[in-house]
Write a protein that holds these residues in place. Structure first.
Motif, short mmCIF file in Angstrom:
data_model
loop_
_atom_site.label_atom_id
_atom_site.label_comp_id
_atom_site.label_asym_id
_atom_site.label_seq_id
_atom_site.Cartn_x
_atom_site.Cartn_y
_atom_site.Cartn_z
N GLN A 137 4.50 7.40 -14.45
CA GLN A 137 4.66 6.64 -15.71
C GLN A 137 3.32 6.07 -16.15
OE1 GLN A 137 8.34 4.39 -16.21
NE2 GLN A 137 8.76 4.81 -14.07
N ALA A 138 2.24 6.62 -15.60
CA ALA A 138 0.91 6.12 -15.95
C ALA A 138 0.10 7.26 -16.59
CB ALA A 138 0.23 5.57 -14.72
N SER A 145 2.37 -2.16 -11.43
CA SER A 145 3.53 -1.48 -11.99
C SER A 145 3.22 -1.02 -13.42
CB SER A 145 4.74 -2.42 -11.99
OG SER A 145 5.88 -1.75 -12.48
N PRO A 146 3.06 0.30 -13.64
CA PRO A 146 3.06 1.39 -12.68
C PRO A 146 1.95 1.24 -11.64
CG PRO A 146 3.16 2.24 -14.93
CD PRO A 146 2.90 0.78 -15.03
N ASN A 147 2.26 1.78 -10.45
CA ASN A 147 1.31 1.63 -9.35
C ASN A 147 0.22 2.70 -9.41
OD1 ASN A 147 0.41 0.54 -6.82
ND2 ASN A 147 1.32 2.31 -5.78
N ASN A 148 -0.98 2.28 -9.09
CA ASN A 148 -2.09 3.21 -8.90
C ASN A 148 -2.27 3.34 -7.38
OD1 ASN A 148 -4.53 4.54 -8.80
ND2 ASN A 148 -5.75 2.86 -9.64
N PRO A 149 -2.16 4.53 -6.79
CA PRO A 149 -2.22 5.86 -7.39
C PRO A 149 -0.88 6.58 -7.52
CG PRO A 149 -2.65 6.06 -5.05
CD PRO A 149 -2.33 4.60 -5.32
N VAL A 157 0.82 -1.22 0.00
CA VAL A 157 0.00 0.00 0.00
C VAL A 157 0.85 1.26 0.00
CG1 VAL A 157 -1.99 -1.04 1.11
CG2 VAL A 157 -0.17 -0.10 2.52
N PRO A 158 0.35 2.39 -0.50
CA PRO A 158 -0.96 2.53 -1.10
C PRO A 158 -0.97 1.95 -2.52
CG PRO A 158 0.22 4.62 -1.23
CD PRO A 158 1.10 3.67 -0.48
N THR A 159 -2.06 1.26 -2.84
CA THR A 159 -2.17 0.66 -4.17
C THR A 159 -3.64 0.46 -4.53
OG1 THR A 159 -1.26 -1.05 -5.62
CG2 THR A 159 -1.96 -1.78 -3.44
N PHE A 160 -3.88 -0.28 -5.59
CA PHE A 160 -5.21 -0.49 -6.14
C PHE A 160 -6.11 -1.25 -5.13
CE2 PHE A 160 -7.74 -2.89 -9.56
CZ PHE A 160 -8.63 -1.85 -9.73
N GLY A 161 -7.31 -0.72 -4.90
CA GLY A 161 -8.17 -1.25 -3.85
C GLY A 161 -8.79 -2.61 -4.13
N MET A 162 -8.72 -3.08 -5.38
CA MET A 162 -9.36 -4.38 -5.66
C MET A 162 -8.60 -5.56 -5.04
SD MET A 162 -12.23 -4.29 -7.26
CE MET A 162 -12.47 -5.90 -8.02
N VAL A 198 2.00 -9.25 -11.31
CA VAL A 198 2.41 -7.90 -11.71
C VAL A 198 1.26 -7.33 -12.53
CG1 VAL A 198 4.14 -6.52 -12.90
CG2 VAL A 198 4.83 -8.61 -11.70
N ASP A 199 0.63 -6.32 -11.98
CA ASP A 199 -0.54 -5.73 -12.62
C ASP A 199 -0.08 -4.58 -13.52
OD1 ASP A 199 -2.82 -4.30 -13.29
OD2 ASP A 199 -3.76 -4.54 -11.32
N GLU A 200 -0.11 -4.84 -14.83
CA GLU A 200 0.38 -3.85 -15.80
C GLU A 200 -0.79 -3.15 -16.50
OE1 GLU A 200 3.17 -5.77 -18.44
OE2 GLU A 200 4.66 -6.06 -16.85
#
Ligand SMILES: Cc1ncc(COP(=O)(O)O)c(C=O)c1O
Length: 366
Positions: free
Chosen positions: A309-310, A174-178, A126-131, A200-202
Motif C-alpha cells: 500500500q506504499a 503504516s504502511p510499513n517500510n519495507p 521489525v523489520p521496519t524503518f531504520g531511523m 504512527v509514521d504515515e
C-alpha cells in the motif's frame, strides 16, 4: 591541523558519551553521482528504485516559486506561519496540533528527545524503518525489538507484553517500510489503550489513504508523522510534519531548533499544497504503476512480490539469489534496495517508478 589541535581532538575522545562510541550509523542512500560512477551509466539514464523517491519529481509550481523567491538571505519563520493554514486544511486537524520539521526524520528525533530519559525504552516492530533504533540510541534510549509476523503484521500481544515501566514510545510505520502493509485502526487503538506514546509514521499515507490523524485530538498519547518526501517529491528539500496533542505540540515547538524548516522547503511546501490536484495525479499514476509492476513481477516468476500500500514492493526471490540479482541490476544502472537481515533474508525492495522503469526492470530481470 596543527599538533596541538590534533592532541586536543584525541583527548576529547575520553569525554564522548560512552553509549554513543559504538553506535551503528544509519545506512543512507547512495548519491546519484556515486551510483553513476560505479556502473558507468550517466546520471540522467540511471533508474533509481532504491530510495522510495517520487519518479515524477516535485510540482512545476515548486520549481518556479523557488527560482523567483527573493528572501533567501532572511532567516525563515520558526513558527512556519505561511504553511500552517494550507497544512491544517490538508490534514483536517487544527494548526495547534501541527509542527513542521526538516523531514519526518526530524520529528522522530524531536519526539524521542521529548520523552526519553537515559535508559528509557522504545518498542520497534521489525523489520521496519531504520531511523527508529538509530534516533533512540542517539537520544540515550534502549530499543526493544518485537518481530512482526511472517506476513509482517504487528504482533499486538507481543508489543503489549514487552511494555514495562521504562517503556515510553512505540513506533508503528503504516504502511510499513519495507513490507508495504498498513496496520488497522483497531490494532493501533489497542496500542494507544496501553497509555504508552504511540507514534504512527504515515510517511506513505498518500499511497494508501488510511490515516489515524483525525484521532489525535482525542488521544493525548497518539502521534502521527507525515512527510513531503514521497507524495510531493520533496525528499531533497527535507519537509515533514507531526500531528500531536496540543500540549505535546507546544513542547516540541519549544525544544526544536528555531529555524528547523529552511526558506526553500517552506516555499516548496506552500506551492505543493497549492497544487494538490497535480500531485494527486502523479500519486494515482504511481499507485497504478505499483499494481502493474506487481502483476509483471508475479507473472515473470523470478521474484515473489508482496502486496503493498506504499510506493515500493518488497520481493523475495523465487529463482537464484537476491544479492546476485541486485549486482546484475546495478551493472545495468538499475538500483534497488537489498536486505539480508534475520527477518529479511535475501530480499529486494523495489520503489515504484515510471512505466518505462518497470519495463526496463522486467527486461533486465529476464
Ligand atoms: C517509514 C518512514 N518514515 C519516515 C521516513 C523519512 O521521511 P522524511 O524524508 O520526511 O524524513 C521514511 C523515508 O524513507 C520512511 O520510510
Amino acid at each position: 591541523m596543527g599538533k596541538m589541535a590534533r592532541s586536543t581532538t584525541r583527548g576529547a575522545g575520553r569525554l564522548i558519551r560512552g553509549d554513543l562510541s559504538g553506535i551503528e550509523p544509519y545506512e543512507p542512500i547512495v548519491p546519484l553521482e556515486v551510483l553513476s560512477e560505479r556502473c558507468g551509466v550517466p546520471v540522467e539514464k540511471l533508474i533509481k528504485l532504491d530510495g522510495n523517491e517520487n519518479p515524477y519529481g516535485c510540482s512545476p509550481r515548486v520549481r518556479r516559486a523557488l527560482a523567483e523567491y527573493a528572501f533567501y538571505h532572511i532567516y525563515p519563520d520558526p513558527l512556519h506561519r505561511e504553511i500552517m493554514g494550507p497544512l491544517e486544511k490538508y490534514v483536517g486537524v487544527g494548526r495547534e496540533h501541527i509542527v513542521a520539521g526538516s523531514g519526518s526524520d526530524e520529528l522522530i528525533d524531536l519526539t524521542l528527545r521529548l520523552f526519553l530519559e537515559p535508559g528509557d525504552k522504545v518498542i520497534n516492530c521489525v523489520p521496519t524503518f531504520g531511523m527508529y533504533p538509530f534516533s533512540t540510541a542517539v537520544c540515550g534510549g534502549k530499543t526493544v525489538t518485537v518481530p512482526r509476523s511472517d506476513a509482517y503484521e504487528v504482533d499486538i500481544a507481543g508489543v503489549k507484553s514487552a511494555i514495562d515501566e521504562r517503556t515510553k514510545v512505540i513506533f508503528i510505520a503504516s504502511p510499513n517500510n519495507p513490507s508495504g502493509n498498513a496496520t488497522s485502526q483497531s490494532d493501533l487503538l489497542k496500542l494507544v489503550d496501553t497509555g504508552v506514546v504511540v507514534v504512527v509514521d504515515e510517511a506513505y499515507y498518500e499511497f494508501c489513504g488510511k490515516t489515524v490523524a483525525p484521532l489525535v485530538p482525542r488521544y493525548s498519547n497518539l502521534i502521527v508523522l507525515r512527510s513531503f518526501s514521497k507524495w510531493a517529491g520533496l525528499g531533497g528539500l527535507r519537509a515533514g510534519y507531526g500531528i500531536f496533542s496540543v500540549n505535546i505540540a507546544e513542547l516540541i515547538r519549544r525544544i526544536k531548533s528555531p529555524y528547523n524548516v529552511n526558506a526553500a522547503a517552506m516555499v516548496a511546501v506552500k506551492e505543493s499544497l497549492a497544487d494538490t490536484d497535480y500531485l494527486q495525479c502523479k500519486v494515482n499514476a504511481i499507485i497504478a504503476e505499483r499494481e502493474r509492476l506487481f502483476e509483471k513481477l508475479r507473472k515473470q516468476g523470478v521474484l515473489v512480490p508482496l502486496p503493498s500500500q506504499a510506493n515500493f514492493i518488497l520481493c523475495r526471490v523465487a529463482k537464484g539469489n537476491a544479492r546476485k540479482i541486485k549486482q546484475g541490476l546495478d551493472s545495468k544502472g538499475i538500483f534497488v534496495r537489498y536486505f539480508d537481515t534475520p527477518l529479511l533474508r535475501d530480499t529486494l525492495r523495489i520503489s515504484v517508478g515510471k512505466p518505462e522503469h518497470t519495463d526496463a526492470l522486467i527486461e533486465a530481470l529476464a
